[in-house]
Design an enzyme around this catalytic site. Structure first.
Site, mmCIF file in Angstrom:
data_model
loop_
_atom_site.group_PDB
_atom_site.id
_atom_site.type_symbol
_atom_site.label_atom_id
_atom_site.label_comp_id
_atom_site.label_asym_id
_atom_site.label_seq_id
_atom_site.Cartn_x
_atom_site.Cartn_y
_atom_site.Cartn_z
ATOM 1 N N ASN A 1 0.867 -1.183 0.000
ATOM 2 C CA ASN A 1 0.000 0.000 0.000
ATOM 3 C C ASN A 1 0.901 1.231 0.000
ATOM 4 O OD1 ASN A 1 -1.823 2.059 0.503
ATOM 5 N ND2 ASN A 1 -2.134 1.502 2.667
ATOM 6 N N TRP A 2 0.975 1.875 -1.143
ATOM 7 C CA TRP A 2 1.897 3.020 -1.260
ATOM 8 C C TRP A 2 1.350 4.282 -0.597
ATOM 9 C CZ3 TRP A 2 3.786 2.937 -7.095
ATOM 10 C CH2 TRP A 2 4.511 1.747 -7.315
ATOM 11 N N LYS A 3 0.087 4.280 -0.238
ATOM 12 C CA LYS A 3 -0.550 5.496 0.305
ATOM 13 C C LYS A 3 -0.317 6.660 -0.655
ATOM 14 C CE LYS A 3 0.522 3.602 4.814
ATOM 15 N NZ LYS A 3 0.354 3.760 6.237
ATOM 16 N N HIS B 1 -9.338 1.243 5.185
ATOM 17 C CA HIS B 1 -8.020 1.433 5.817
ATOM 18 C C HIS B 1 -8.164 2.391 7.002
ATOM 19 C CE1 HIS B 1 -3.862 2.705 6.396
ATOM 20 N NE2 HIS B 1 -3.522 1.582 5.798
ATOM 21 N N GLU C 1 -6.508 4.799 7.950
ATOM 22 C CA GLU C 1 -6.362 6.227 7.610
ATOM 23 C C GLU C 1 -7.649 6.770 7.000
ATOM 24 O OE1 GLU C 1 -2.697 5.754 5.432
ATOM 25 O OE2 GLU C 1 -1.741 5.193 7.324
ATOM 26 N N GLU D 1 -5.077 -4.844 10.881
ATOM 27 C CA GLU D 1 -4.068 -3.800 11.048
ATOM 28 C C GLU D 1 -4.348 -3.025 12.329
ATOM 29 O OE1 GLU D 1 -2.245 -2.739 6.965
ATOM 30 O OE2 GLU D 1 -3.968 -1.464 7.266
ATOM 31 N N GLY E 1 2.586 2.341 10.694
ATOM 32 C CA GLY E 1 3.546 3.429 10.519
ATOM 33 C C GLY E 1 4.243 3.841 11.808
ATOM 34 N N SER F 1 3.657 -1.925 10.434
ATOM 35 C CA SER F 1 5.107 -1.921 10.661
ATOM 36 C C SER F 1 5.795 -3.235 10.259
ATOM 37 C CB SER F 1 5.424 -1.543 12.109
ATOM 38 O OG SER F 1 4.992 -0.209 12.369
HETATM 39 C C1 PEP Z 1 -0.638 0.202 5.924
HETATM 40 O O1 PEP Z 1 -0.680 1.335 5.502
HETATM 41 O O2 PEP Z 1 -1.534 -0.598 5.611
HETATM 42 C C2 PEP Z 1 0.486 -0.186 6.791
HETATM 43 C C3 PEP Z 1 0.449 -1.347 7.369
HETATM 44 O O3 PEP Z 1 1.518 0.721 6.954
HETATM 45 P P1 PEP Z 1 2.986 0.429 7.575
HETATM 46 O O4 PEP Z 1 3.460 -0.872 6.952
HETATM 47 O O5 PEP Z 1 3.804 1.586 7.123
HETATM 48 O O6 PEP Z 1 2.837 0.318 9.033
#
Ligand code: PEP
Length: 247
Positions: A8-10, A94, A96, A165, A171, A210
């Protein structure tokens, strides 16, 4: 079902950076056939990514969608638009989207329903906040999010994937322990069989939060962890290819 490793590049990488990335990434994952690899770039990179991924096994996903087919929804993108760009997965709910953009469970339910109608496989994200974990509410929160997301479409549990998640792990550099994640994954699978008595177990439950090159393998060693959703560590093709090959 094959394991699924998704990036997931966001809100990262422009179209030209996307083609550079894919040019570097494809040779690194060439010949991998026993797992699914998915890239979820921003909408603006999908066109370039579709072109660059032609002839490869790497799949293309989007990070969000609207549930209506078309119309007066300024700034939104429909599933037909995404399908034409070769998108076969959409990340829905997600954290976010839920917590920065205020997406409620009812909206997430509409998006999942629309994905199923269009033959796109949604990756439903669920996860508890830190204060919920500390209050012992993790399983309750996960159950509520999944039940609401699948309300009215309970018979389609096999047509979606779920990403667990924990919000505090995203993050933050502070992942869940593989053992703690395993408990939640097993709970999610049990819940799916309760929600749909005819559930066949085709839903992959991914871990996200993470994930990096040093911990990816220990998550994939867990019985009920069927893949990974990777944010920050998917932005570098070399790093992400190592995660793809971590098991
Ligand atoms: C995500 O955005 O789904 C995610 C898990 O981010 P990160 O790996 O940076 O924690």
């Amino acid at each position: 079902m094959m394991k699924l490793i998704a990036g997931n590049w966001k809100m990262n990488l422009t179209p030209s950076q996307t083609s550079e990335y894919i040019k570097a990434f494809l040779p690194l994952v060439e010949g991998i056939e026993d797992r699914e690899v998915l890239l979820c770039p921003p909408f603006t990179s999908l066109c370039v990514a579709q072109e660059a991924l032609k002839g490869s096994r790497v799949k293309l996903g989007a990070q969000n969608c609207h549930y209506e087919e078309r119309g007066a929804f300024t700034g939104e993108v429909s599933l037909d638009m995404l399908k034409e760009l070769g998108v076969s997965y959409v990340i829905v709910g997600h954290s976010e989207r839920r917590w920065l953009f205020g997406e409620p469970d009812e909206l997430i339910n509409k998006k999942i329903t629309a994905c199923l109608h269009k033959g796109i496989r949604p990756i439903l994200c669920v996860g508890e906040k830190l204060e919920e974990r500390e209050a012992g509410l993790t399983f309750k929160v996960i159950e509520t999010q999944i039940r609401l997301a699948l309300s009215g479409i309970e018979e389609y549990t096999d047509k979606i994937d779920i990403a667990y998640e924990p919000v505090w792990a995203i993050g933050s550099g502070n992942p869940a322990s593989p053992e703690d994640a395993q408990l939640v994954h097993a709970f999610i699978k049990e819940l799916l069989s309760q929600i749909n008595p005819r559930h066949e177990g085709k839903t992959r439950v991914l871990y996200g939060g993470s994930v990096n090159t040093s911990n990816a393998g220990s998550f994939m060693a867990m019985r009920d962890i069927d893949g990974l959703l990777v944010g920050g560590a998917s932005l570098n093709p070399e790093t992400f290819s190592q995660i793809v090959k971590c098991f």
